[in-house]
Design a protein around this motif. Structure first.
Motif, PDB file in Angstrom:
ATOM      1  N   UNK A  14     -43.932  53.391 -70.516  1.00 40.80           N
ATOM      2  CA  UNK A  14     -43.612  54.475 -71.447  1.00 40.80           C
ATOM      3  C   UNK A  14     -42.496  55.345 -70.876  1.00 40.80           C
ATOM      4  N   UNK A  15     -42.599  55.678 -69.605  1.00 35.61           N
ATOM      5  CA  UNK A  15     -41.563  56.503 -68.969  1.00 35.61           C
ATOM      6  C   UNK A  15     -40.214  55.791 -68.960  1.00 35.61           C
ATOM      7  N   UNK A  16     -40.214  54.511 -68.627  1.00 32.80           N
ATOM      8  CA  UNK A  16     -38.956  53.766 -68.574  1.00 32.80           C
ATOM      9  C   UNK A  16     -38.338  53.619 -69.968  1.00 32.80           C
ATOM     10  N   UNK A  17     -39.170  53.375 -70.976  1.00 26.40           N
ATOM     11  CA  UNK A  17     -38.655  53.324 -72.347  1.00 26.40           C
ATOM     12  C   UNK A  17     -38.033  54.653 -72.741  1.00 26.40           C
ATOM     13  N   UNK A  18     -38.701  55.742 -72.342  1.00 27.54           N
ATOM     14  CA  UNK A  18     -38.175  57.070 -72.668  1.00 27.54           C
ATOM     15  C   UNK A  18     -36.824  57.287 -72.000  1.00 27.54           C
ATOM     16  N   UNK A  19     -36.734  56.957 -70.731  1.00 25.17           N
ATOM     17  CA  UNK A  19     -35.465  57.133 -70.011  1.00 25.17           C
ATOM     18  C   UNK A  19     -34.350  56.320 -70.655  1.00 25.17           C
ATOM     19  N   UNK A  20     -34.650  55.091 -71.016  1.00 23.43           N
ATOM     20  CA  UNK A  20     -33.645  54.241 -71.641  1.00 23.43           C
ATOM     21  C   UNK A  20     -33.133  54.864 -72.937  1.00 23.43           C
ATOM     22  N   UNK A  21     -34.051  55.365 -73.754  1.00 21.14           N
ATOM     23  CA  UNK A  21     -33.654  55.939 -75.038  1.00 21.14           C
ATOM     24  C   UNK A  21     -32.966  57.282 -74.872  1.00 21.14           C
ATOM     25  N   UNK A  22     -33.396  58.065 -73.886  1.00 16.05           N
ATOM     26  CA  UNK A  22     -32.715  59.330 -73.606  1.00 16.05           C
ATOM     27  C   UNK A  22     -31.264  59.060 -73.214  1.00 16.05           C
ATOM     28  N   UNK A  23     -31.047  58.054 -72.375  1.00 14.77           N
ATOM     29  CA  UNK A  23     -29.679  57.711 -71.976  1.00 14.77           C
ATOM     30  C   UNK A  23     -28.866  57.219 -73.170  1.00 14.77           C
ATOM     31  N   UNK A  24     -29.476  56.362 -73.991  1.00 13.04           N
ATOM     32  CA  UNK A  24     -28.786  55.845 -75.177  1.00 13.04           C
ATOM     33  C   UNK A  24     -28.371  56.982 -76.105  1.00 13.04           C
ATOM     34  N   UNK A  25     -29.304  57.910 -76.335  1.00  9.20           N
ATOM     35  CA  UNK A  25     -29.027  59.003 -77.269  1.00  9.20           C
ATOM     36  C   UNK A  25     -28.090  60.049 -76.672  1.00  9.20           C
ATOM     37  N   UNK A  26     -28.304  60.393 -75.399  1.00  8.15           N
ATOM     38  CA  UNK A  26     -27.469  61.438 -74.799  1.00  8.15           C
ATOM     39  C   UNK A  26     -26.011  61.003 -74.712  1.00  8.15           C
ATOM     40  N   UNK A  28     -24.528  59.639 -76.943  1.00  7.69           N
ATOM     41  CA  UNK A  28     -24.004  59.914 -78.285  1.00  7.69           C
ATOM     42  C   UNK A  28     -24.282  61.364 -78.705  1.00  7.69           C
ATOM     43  N   UNK A  29     -24.536  62.219 -77.702  1.00  8.50           N
ATOM     44  CA  UNK A  29     -24.750  63.655 -77.929  1.00  8.50           C
ATOM     45  C   UNK A  29     -25.958  63.943 -78.809  1.00  8.50           C
ATOM     46  N   UNK A  30     -27.014  63.152 -78.607  1.00 10.41           N
ATOM     47  CA  UNK A  30     -28.251  63.338 -79.355  1.00 10.41           C
ATOM     48  C   UNK A  30     -29.378  63.685 -78.403  1.00 10.41           C
ATOM     49  N   UNK A  31     -30.131  64.730 -78.721  1.00  5.79           N
ATOM     50  CA  UNK A  31     -31.364  65.028 -77.999  1.00  5.79           C
ATOM     51  C   UNK A  31     -32.513  64.282 -78.667  1.00  5.79           C
ATOM     52  N   UNK A  32     -33.644  64.195 -77.960  1.00  3.03           N
ATOM     53  CA  UNK A  32     -34.806  63.475 -78.487  1.00  3.03           C
ATOM     54  C   UNK A  32     -36.014  64.399 -78.571  1.00  3.03           C
ATOM     55  N   UNK A  33     -36.631  64.407 -79.749  1.00  2.68           N
ATOM     56  CA  UNK A  33     -37.981  64.942 -79.893  1.00  2.68           C
ATOM     57  C   UNK A  33     -38.936  63.780 -79.667  1.00  2.68           C
ATOM     58  N   UNK A  34     -39.732  63.843 -78.610  1.00  4.36           N
ATOM     59  CA  UNK A  34     -40.697  62.789 -78.330  1.00  4.36           C
ATOM     60  C   UNK A  34     -41.923  62.984 -79.199  1.00  4.36           C
ATOM     61  N   UNK A  35     -42.159  62.047 -80.111  1.00  2.00           N
ATOM     62  CA  UNK A  35     -43.242  62.171 -81.086  1.00  2.00           C
ATOM     63  C   UNK A  35     -44.541  61.660 -80.469  1.00  2.00           C
ATOM     64  N   UNK A  36     -45.542  62.528 -80.406  1.00  2.40           N
ATOM     65  CA  UNK A  36     -46.776  62.251 -79.663  1.00  2.40           C
ATOM     66  C   UNK A  36     -47.984  61.988 -80.553  1.00  2.40           C
ATOM     67  N   UNK A  37     -47.802  61.960 -81.868  1.00  2.00           N
ATOM     68  CA  UNK A  37     -48.951  61.880 -82.769  1.00  2.00           C
ATOM     69  C   UNK A  37     -49.670  60.540 -82.694  1.00  2.00           C
ATOM     70  N   UNK A  38     -48.942  59.435 -82.439  1.00  2.00           N
ATOM     71  CA  UNK A  38     -49.570  58.110 -82.469  1.00  2.00           C
ATOM     72  C   UNK A  38     -50.632  57.956 -81.399  1.00  2.00           C
ATOM     73  N   UNK A  39     -50.523  58.724 -80.319  1.00  7.54           N
ATOM     74  CA  UNK A  39     -51.527  58.633 -79.260  1.00  7.54           C
ATOM     75  C   UNK A  39     -52.271  59.950 -79.086  1.00  7.54           C
ATOM     76  N   UNK A  40     -52.294  60.759 -80.166  1.00  7.17           N
ATOM     77  CA  UNK A  40     -53.070  62.002 -80.205  1.00  7.17           C
ATOM     78  C   UNK A  40     -52.694  62.938 -79.054  1.00  7.17           C
ATOM     79  N   UNK A  41     -51.424  62.878 -78.641  1.00  8.14           N
ATOM     80  CA  UNK A  41     -50.905  63.749 -77.578  1.00  8.14           C
ATOM     81  C   UNK A  41     -51.741  63.672 -76.306  1.00  8.14           C
ATOM     82  N   UNK A  42     -52.214  62.478 -75.974  1.00  7.71           N
ATOM     83  CA  UNK A  42     -52.914  62.271 -74.704  1.00  7.71           C
ATOM     84  C   UNK A  42     -52.000  62.764 -73.575  1.00  7.71           C
ATOM     85  N   UNK A  43     -52.440  63.755 -72.776  1.00  2.00           N
ATOM     86  CA  UNK A  43     -51.544  64.416 -71.820  1.00  2.00           C
ATOM     87  C   UNK A  43     -50.878  63.481 -70.816  1.00  2.00           C
TER      88      UNK A  43
END
Length: 356
Positions: A14-26, A28-43
């Motif tokens: 999960x962390x590596x996927x996030x990093x990859x997408x953050x790099x892809x989006x950043x 292109x000058x895009x920030x990311x809202x990480x959507x946590x609903x699918x896993x009920x925001x498990x901390x």
């Protein structure tokens, strides 16, 4: 002893996927809202996304946002606020998505009582027919919003694909940018967030077609399952198996593939259809529709198939498997988004974590 059924969550992936997408989006000058609903925001999963570099924690439910209050990352409520939850909203949430001026007025009053400024993103209806203000009505809403003392208009957003299946494009996202430009010229507001949708917008980055000025995406499935959602393609370099369902075999028998007797409705009001494939080896697993979406299960054994499910039983055809399954054996499945959503919400499915 492990508890079954369970979902095994690989936090490193999960962390590596996030990093990859953050790099892809950043890039292109895009920030990311990480959507946590699918896993009920498990901390623990939220922690992995925060480590991966998300700019916002975004969820549809206040109860989930309460779980992650400790993180010094701006919190976003994705679902339009209910009037009944506005007091919690202004206490716990930094930014909310809105389309109803009546609700925004109520947020203004509640925020004033706490001497806070609450940021809002106005959602615009651009074809998908879920939430959003019609473009021709946007000025009327902004006219009222700018008069409120405790509301800050932080941005515009659009939802696409989730309901109507409308694919993000240079056309509809360009319309969102045009509306932002109108607000800048007419009201002198330089909006900080222009949120161009969800995981279905990622393909525009890959094709070099993301309109300049779109500066935010709300990503859930792409982070969790490594898939964009416009065409269902894998995100290059991302893991698709961060979440794996495991369930135990409780019956193994050879049975006909067509029921005997008059066919009526099943437990869910549907009249099932069957293909006659003769007598087949079948496994029943201790998990069902109360916990998962059987259509969203991908068996890791490529030679077995999901036949169907009732509330508590998942029925598999294992006739052609090379494995000699026995009672008590565990079958593993990759998950599509709908199955992941149900499994993580179910209290009857255990959740176990892999750190590295």
């Amino acid at each position: 002893m492990n508890r079954y059924p369970r979902v095994v969550i690989d936090l490193h992936k999960v962390e590596m996927n996030t990093k990859l997408l953050v790099e892809k989006c950043s890039s292109n000058n895009l920030s990311i809202m990480g959507v946590t609903k699918a896993f009920c925001a498990e901390p623990r999963v939220v922690e992995a996304m925060v480590k991966g570099g998300i700019s916002y924690i975004a969820d549809s439910r206040i109860d989930n946002i309460k779980k992650v209050a400790e993180y010094q990352v701006p919190k976003v409520l994705l679902r339009l606020p209910m009037k009944s939850e506005i007091d919690d909203l202004v206490r716990l949430v930094d930014i909310s998505l809105n389309s109803e001026i009546e609700t925004i007025r109520a947020i203004d009053v509640a925020a004033g009582k706490l001497e806070r400024i609450h940021k809002i993103i106005l959602m615009v209806e651009l074809g998908d027919l879920r939430e959003g203000i019609l473009p021709e009505d946007l000025r009327t809403v902004v006219d009222e919003v700018v008069k409120l003392d405790n509301i800050s208009l932080a941005g515009l957003g659009v939802n696409l694909t989730c309901y109507g299946g409308v694919i993000p494009s240079e056309g509809n996202l360009g319309e969102l940018l045009n509306l932002a430009e109108v607000i800048k010229k007419e009201y002198g507001i330089n909006l900080e967030i222009i949120s161009g949708g969800n995981s279905s917008s990622l393909y525009l980055i890959d094709e070099g077609r993301m309109p300049e000025g779109i500066n935010n995406l709300r990503l859930g499935e792409a982070i969790l399952l490594g898939r964009e959602t416009a065409y269902g393609e894998r995100v290059e370099g991302a893991s698709s198996d961060s979440y794996v369902l495991e369930a135990e075999i409780i019956e193994l028998k050879s049975k006909p593939s067509i029921p005997t007797g008059e066919i009526g409705m099943d437990a869910f009001g549907n009249k099932p259809q069957f293909e006659d494939r003769g007598v087949r080896r079948r496994a029943i697993l201790a998990v069902g529709r109360q916990d998962i979406d059987p259509d969203g299960l991908i068996p890791r054994d490529p030679n077995i198939t999901v036949i169907g499910a009732s509330s508590d039983h998942l029925i598999m055809d294992v006739e052609e498997s090379e494995n000699n399954y026995e009672i008590g054996d565990i079958l593993s499945f990759d998950l599509e988004y709908g199955a992941l959503l149900k499994a993580m919400t179910s209290n009857y499915i255990g959740k176990d974590f892999i750190e590295k």
